[in-house]
Design an enzyme around this catalytic site. Structure first.
Site, PDB file in Angstrom:
ATOM      1  N   GLY A 209     130.722  52.495  22.042  1.00  0.00           N
ATOM      2  CA  GLY A 209     129.387  53.017  21.776  1.00  0.00           C
ATOM      3  C   GLY A 209     128.528  52.911  23.005  1.00  0.00           C
ATOM      4  N   PRO A 211     125.490  51.962  25.615  1.00  0.00           N
ATOM      5  CA  PRO A 211     124.941  50.660  25.943  1.00  0.00           C
ATOM      6  C   PRO A 211     123.719  50.329  25.086  1.00  0.00           C
ATOM      7  CG  PRO A 211     124.911  52.127  27.864  1.00  0.00           C
ATOM      8  CD  PRO A 211     125.439  52.905  26.735  1.00  0.00           C
ATOM      9  N   GLY A 212     123.565  49.068  24.784  1.00  0.00           N
ATOM     10  CA  GLY A 212     122.356  48.613  24.108  1.00  0.00           C
ATOM     11  C   GLY A 212     122.299  48.902  22.631  1.00  0.00           C
ATOM     12  N   LYS A 215     126.822  46.217  20.463  1.00  0.00           N
ATOM     13  CA  LYS A 215     128.235  45.850  20.426  1.00  0.00           C
ATOM     14  C   LYS A 215     128.386  44.333  20.568  1.00  0.00           C
ATOM     15  CE  LYS A 215     129.272  48.592  23.868  1.00  0.00           C
ATOM     16  NZ  LYS A 215     127.970  49.252  24.051  1.00  0.00           N
ATOM     17  N   THR A 216     127.746  43.790  21.586  1.00  0.00           N
ATOM     18  CA  THR A 216     127.832  42.355  21.804  1.00  0.00           C
ATOM     19  C   THR A 216     127.269  41.599  20.604  1.00  0.00           C
ATOM     20  OG1 THR A 216     127.485  42.824  24.129  1.00  0.00           O
ATOM     21  CG2 THR A 216     127.297  40.549  23.455  1.00  0.00           C
ATOM     22  N   HIS A 431      98.293  73.017  33.212  1.00  0.00           N
ATOM     23  CA  HIS A 431      99.749  72.936  33.092  1.00  0.00           C
ATOM     24  C   HIS A 431     100.149  72.369  31.720  1.00  0.00           C
ATOM     25  CE1 HIS A 431     103.860  72.149  34.855  1.00  0.00           C
ATOM     26  NE2 HIS A 431     103.875  71.331  33.810  1.00  0.00           N
ATOM     27  N   GLU A 432      99.577  71.229  31.385  1.00  0.00           N
ATOM     28  CA  GLU A 432      99.938  70.606  30.106  1.00  0.00           C
ATOM     29  C   GLU A 432      99.458  71.449  28.931  1.00  0.00           C
ATOM     30  OE1 GLU A 432     102.081  68.323  30.172  1.00  0.00           O
ATOM     31  OE2 GLU A 432     101.882  67.954  32.315  1.00  0.00           O
ATOM     32  N   HIS A 435     102.011  74.127  28.237  1.00  0.00           N
ATOM     33  CA  HIS A 435     103.140  73.681  27.419  1.00  0.00           C
ATOM     34  C   HIS A 435     102.739  73.619  25.952  1.00  0.00           C
ATOM     35  CE1 HIS A 435     105.888  72.521  30.578  1.00  0.00           C
ATOM     36  NE2 HIS A 435     105.091  71.611  31.095  1.00  0.00           N
ATOM     37  N   ASP A 507     110.336  70.593  34.881  1.00  0.00           N
ATOM     38  CA  ASP A 507     110.431  71.642  33.857  1.00  0.00           C
ATOM     39  C   ASP A 507     111.482  72.662  34.258  1.00  0.00           C
ATOM     40  OD1 ASP A 507     108.311  70.487  32.548  1.00  0.00           O
ATOM     41  OD2 ASP A 507     106.821  71.795  33.472  1.00  0.00           O
TER      42      ASP A 507
HETATM   43  P1  ADP Z   1     125.591  46.425  23.815  1.00  0.00           P
HETATM   44  O1  ADP Z   1     126.496  45.261  23.871  1.00  0.00           O
HETATM   45  O2  ADP Z   1     126.028  47.500  22.865  1.00  0.00           O
HETATM   46  O3  ADP Z   1     125.251  46.995  25.152  1.00  0.00           O
HETATM   47  P2  ADP Z   1     123.769  44.448  22.888  1.00  0.00           P
HETATM   48  O4  ADP Z   1     124.477  43.940  21.686  1.00  0.00           O
HETATM   49  O5  ADP Z   1     123.879  43.621  24.108  1.00  0.00           O
HETATM   50  O6  ADP Z   1     124.208  45.935  23.205  1.00  0.00           O
HETATM   51  O7  ADP Z   1     122.249  44.693  22.498  1.00  0.00           O
HETATM   52  C1  ADP Z   1     121.182  44.198  23.261  1.00  0.00           C
HETATM   53  C2  ADP Z   1     120.056  43.733  22.373  1.00  0.00           C
HETATM   54  O8  ADP Z   1     119.456  44.836  21.711  1.00  0.00           O
HETATM   55  C3  ADP Z   1     120.528  42.819  21.272  1.00  0.00           C
HETATM   56  O9  ADP Z   1     120.500  41.494  21.703  1.00  0.00           O
HETATM   57  C4  ADP Z   1     119.517  43.065  20.170  1.00  0.00           C
HETATM   58  O10 ADP Z   1     118.377  42.287  20.358  1.00  0.00           O
HETATM   59  C5  ADP Z   1     119.138  44.511  20.367  1.00  0.00           C
HETATM   60  N1  ADP Z   1     119.929  45.373  19.483  1.00  0.00           N
HETATM   61  C6  ADP Z   1     120.812  46.309  19.882  1.00  0.00           C
HETATM   62  N2  ADP Z   1     121.352  46.931  18.820  1.00  0.00           N
HETATM   63  C7  ADP Z   1     120.809  46.384  17.720  1.00  0.00           C
HETATM   64  C8  ADP Z   1     120.973  46.611  16.313  1.00  0.00           C
HETATM   65  N3  ADP Z   1     121.826  47.527  15.845  1.00  0.00           N
HETATM   66  N4  ADP Z   1     120.251  45.849  15.457  1.00  0.00           N
HETATM   67  C9  ADP Z   1     119.406  44.913  15.935  1.00  0.00           C
HETATM   68  N5  ADP Z   1     119.204  44.666  17.235  1.00  0.00           N
HETATM   69  C10 ADP Z   1     119.893  45.378  18.137  1.00  0.00           C
HETATM   70 ZN    ZN Z   2     105.477  70.485  32.796  1.00  0.00          ZN
HETATM   71 MG    MG Z   3     126.975  44.327  25.645  1.00  0.00          MG
END
Ligand code: ADP
Ligand code: ZN
Ligand code: MG
Length: 618
Positions: A209, A211-212, A215-216, A431-432, A435, A507
């Protein structure tokens, strides 16, 4: 690395090197303090307002400044910004007006403002390099000396008290993944039940999946739910300088894990070692391959009663060595994807727990506003909101804090202190407004959520659109509408000022990319037919292109270019027409923007209510 066991004979040198290094640093900081004593940000603010400052010289990155005081004449002070992304002056709460009013001369120096330290640094640098070199040599010698064992010891961290305290309740928006992992949890809780029936237990679970997205967090939650120890190591930690260290680390890690079974071994960023063998750039192939082989050997060596489950995570499943994905290894895949609207609401709920929220905070609305955010982004968002509230000296977080934080997280902090000329403001406003007006009159465009001419990040102003729901499919009509709206800014500038500026470059990039994708990826051009052109290698979860391979002829390439140009040309004509028939509204919105800087959806739609005949003189 260097924190490893010290008292071995022959390391005396190293200790001396470290001591010398420390002394060097001390000397450096002592001297720097003498040349320019420090001054705090708030001190600076007071001094400026009290008229005690004669000049400010800011470093190019606006992180430091040298302040010259009026009294004692010529005295200098060094100011550094605190943490965060805001510029120094912003953090001090000073505007350019403040400086002008108090007669402070003000300059940004392209070079570092640590003037006066120059000669000192130039003498210190060779010294530091020497020390670095000695340390490096020592390490090499160590490795050669068969003492690599000290480095080889696994750095997997055993969470003592056996278990992480994270549970499934702390992870939201990934219900399918939870269901799949529930089985793993059950096995870890009562391995005997499964073993008695002769069931083959999953050895490896691969979490994939972007990042962020948790997964961890999820891996820790599995261990937490099952109440078993959790060993974690990151793939990139395996990739070390010395050949053989990675493999010995793997051996060590698995040895420890077996002692503590049932347990979980978590290998984060497994792509760092698990990349297809023989592929990739750069050195340390052998190292990676040996490490990967060792992982495979260990996994194959598990007996059915080993009760160790390996969970690995990656955002590049496409580049993993196929050997890793064979049955009996990482045969289960769990996708941890970006959260949808419901998931985002739940994640916001989790992270705002324990933070005082004002009554007007509506997490569901926040979730709707933060389309495309990962869990980590949302966590960051809640944190930024709390910071916003703290800056206001408020007791609770208001919806407005959330909205401000959202803009900041997306586009960088507002740069209210940036000096913009009246002319530039006018261009930005039109400009804005361009849009926004175009997007408003085309029904397929997403509603305008906010229009602003406050500079933010790199942009002079911004128009936000807010989709009414998460969308997974885009239609041709919507793409065309998007092209027209994106051109609205440039066309408005052209109509009003008879001149175009660089402000529209992003743009135009968007327009070009979208039109090209419509033709080459989505088969949306009648002339080219429902085909794709070019083979792209993409980072699956990062959405970034690595390279494109052409699999079509020169003639087709020309046809594609013509189609792309036609799509953009059509959109341009449409935008011009729309803005010409809505010229009065364009003026109205631009004028209002110049007056109030930011229009939210209600303000903007109220302006649009005015019938198209109520012309406002230009
Ligand atoms: P990954 O390993 O996928 O890159 P992490 O597990 O390290 O992501 O997520 C980083 C932080 O973001 C977590 O410590 C948590 O605080 C927050 N977070 C990410 N996904 C979730 C989720 N599904 N539910 C709650 N918190 C999340
Ligand atoms: Zn613009
Ligand atoms: Mg991670």
């Amino acid at each position: 690395m260097m924190k490893a066991t010290l008292p071995t004979p022959g390391r005396g040198w190293l200790i001396w090197a470290v001591i010398l290094f420390g002394l060097g640093i001390l000397a450096l900081s002592a001297v720097s303090a003498q040349v320019n004593p420090r001054m705090g940000l708030s001190e600076l603010t007071t001094a400026v307002r009290a008229g005690k400052v004669s000049s400010i010289t800011i470093s190019g990155d606006e992180s430091r400044a040298v302040i010259e005081l009026k009294e004692p004449a010529g005295a200098k002070r060094l100011v550094r910004k605190e943490r965060g992304t805001d510029k120094l002056l912003e953090q001090a709460g000073l505007t350019v007006q403040d400086l002008q009013k108090n007669d402070v001369s003000y300059a940004i120096s392209p070079t570092s403002s640590l003037a006066g330290l120059g000669p000192l640094l130039t003498t210190l640098i060779p010294f530091l390099l020497m020390v670095g070199f000695i340390v490096f040599m020592m390490r090499q010698a160590q490795a050669g000396n068969n003492q690599a064992m000290a480095f080889g010891r696994s750095r997997a961290r055993l969470m003592t008290g056996d278990t992480p305290t994270v549970t499934f309740a702390d992870v939201a928006g990934v219900d399918e993944a939870k269901q799949e992992l529930a089985e793993v949890v059950e096995f870890l809780r009562e391995p005997d039940k499964f073993v008695a029936l002769g069931a083959r237990i999953p050895k490896g679970v691969l979490m994939v999946g972007p990042p962020g997205c948790g997964k961890t967090l999820m891996a820790r939650a599995v261990a937490g739910e099952a109440g078993v120890p959790f060993f974690s190591i990151s793939g990139s930690e395996f990739v070390e300088m010395f050949v053989g260290v990675g493999a010995s680390r793997v051996r060590d890690l698995f040895e420890q894990a077996k002692k503590h079974s049932p347990c979980i071994v978590f290998v984060d960023e497994i792509d760092a070692v698990g990349r297809q063998r023989g592929a990739g750039l750069g050195g340390s192939h052998d190292e990676r391959e040996q490490t990967l082989n060792q992982i495979l050997v260990e996994m194959d060596g598990f007996d059915s009663d080993t009760n160790v489950i390996i969970v690995a995570a990656t955002n590049r499943p496409d580049i993993l060595d196929p050997a890793l994905l064979r049955p009996g290894r990482f045969d289960r895949r769990v996708v941890i994807d970006r959260p949808d609207m419901r998931g985002r609401t739940a994640i916001l709920g989790i992270h705002s727990k324990g933070k005082p929220l004002a009554k007007d905070v509506d997490l569901e609305r926040m979730a709707a506003l933060s389309i495309g955010f990962s869990g980590a982004d949302l966590e960051n968002l809640v944190n930024e909101s709390a910071i916003m509230a703290a800056r206001r000296n408020a007791r609770s977080i208001r919806m407005a804090d959330f909205e401000e934080a959202l803009d900041k997280v997306r586009f960088g902090p507002a740069r209210r202190s940036r000096v913009v000329s009246q002319k530039e403001l006018e261009v930005t406003a039109y400009h804005e407004a361009g849009h926004a007006v175009v997007a408003h009159v085309i029904p397929e465009c997403d509603p305008v959520h906010k229009v602003t001419i406050v500079p933010r990040g790199m942009a002079g102003g911004l128009t936000f659109f807010l989709p009414e729901e998460d969308r997974y499919l885009q239609s041709r009509t919507r793409f065309r509408a998007g092209l027209a709206a994106a051109l609205g800014g440039r066309v408005a500038e052209e109509l009003i000022f008879g001149e175009v500026t660089t402000g529209a470059s992003s743009d135009l990039e968007y327009v070009t990319r979208t039109a090209r994708d419509m033709v080459t990826r989505y088969g949306m051009s009648e002339a080219m037919g429902p085909m794709t052109f070019g083979q792209k290698q993409e980072l699956v979860f990062l959405g970034r292109e690595l390279s494109e391979q052409r699999n079509y002829s020169e003639a087709v390439a020309r046809q594609i270019d013509a189609e792309v140009r036609r799509l953009v040309g059509d959109a341009l004509v449409r935008t011009r027409e729309l803005l010409q028939t809505n010229l009065d509204r364009l003026h109205l919105v631009a004028k209002k923007l110049l007056e109030v800087e930011t229009l939210d959806r209600t303000d903007f739609e109220a302006l649009m209510e005015t019938p198209a005949t109520a012309a406002v003189p230009a």
